[in-house]
Design a protein around this motif. Sequence first.
Motif, PDB file in Angstrom:
ATOM      1  N   ARG A 134      -0.555   0.405  -0.791  1.00  0.00           N
ATOM      2  CA  ARG A 134       0.013  -0.429   0.270  1.00  0.00           C
ATOM      3  C   ARG A 134       0.856   0.403   1.240  1.00  0.00           C
ATOM      4  O   ARG A 134       1.791  -0.086   1.841  1.00  0.00           O
ATOM      5  N   THR A 135       0.492   1.680   1.391  1.00  0.00           N
ATOM      6  CA  THR A 135       1.183   2.577   2.318  1.00  0.00           C
ATOM      7  C   THR A 135       0.203   3.046   3.381  1.00  0.00           C
ATOM      8  O   THR A 135      -0.923   3.427   3.070  1.00  0.00           O
ATOM      9  N   SER A 157       5.466   1.637   4.482  1.00  0.00           N
ATOM     10  CA  SER A 157       5.290   1.266   3.078  1.00  0.00           C
ATOM     11  C   SER A 157       5.570  -0.213   2.916  1.00  0.00           C
ATOM     12  O   SER A 157       6.705  -0.673   3.076  1.00  0.00           O
ATOM     13  N   ALA A 158       4.515  -0.970   2.610  1.00  0.00           N
ATOM     14  CA  ALA A 158       4.614  -2.421   2.497  1.00  0.00           C
ATOM     15  C   ALA A 158       5.466  -2.823   1.307  1.00  0.00           C
ATOM     16  O   ALA A 158       5.376  -2.229   0.236  1.00  0.00           O
ATOM     17  N   TRP A 189       8.861  -4.189   5.214  1.00  0.00           N
ATOM     18  CA  TRP A 189       8.338  -2.866   4.902  1.00  0.00           C
ATOM     19  C   TRP A 189       9.374  -1.809   5.242  1.00  0.00           C
ATOM     20  O   TRP A 189      10.357  -2.063   5.920  1.00  0.00           O
ATOM     21  N   TRP A 200       0.561  -3.179   6.723  1.00  0.00           N
ATOM     22  CA  TRP A 200       1.801  -3.112   5.954  1.00  0.00           C
ATOM     23  C   TRP A 200       2.571  -4.426   5.988  1.00  0.00           C
ATOM     24  O   TRP A 200       3.554  -4.597   5.269  1.00  0.00           O
TER      25      TRP A 200
END
Length: 124
Positions: free
Chosen positions: A10-11, A20-21, A35, A122
């Motif tokens: 998730r980045t 970065s989520a 994020w 994100w």
Amino acid sequence: MYVISESERRTTVSPVGTMSALAGPSQGSTELSTWRTEFVAGATGPVHAIDREQVWMPVSGVLRVEADGVTERVEAGQALVLPAGVMRRLGAPEGPMVALVAMAAGGKAMRPGDDSLIPLPWAE
């Protein structure tokens, strides 16, 4: 209640920095997307708008924002509110910058002169 950790999956990495989520609809948050953004020193992102209000909170470094013909310098201990639909350009001209960002879930980006809506991976 649950805790969401950053993950490589998730980045998103771009020439400007890394997003970065954290919380988002795909992670169980129904109303908010959050994020962490890291800009590399000297980075400046593209001119764009987001269709949701955003709040940027630098935790280190300095965020430079150009929006509606005004330039602001935002640093740790401050919060920047960017209204929905405002064309903006964000950067970190003074060195690396890390910020936490929050907005209502479902936001999309727009480029000047282009009506298409671009998903923000994100923030999903």
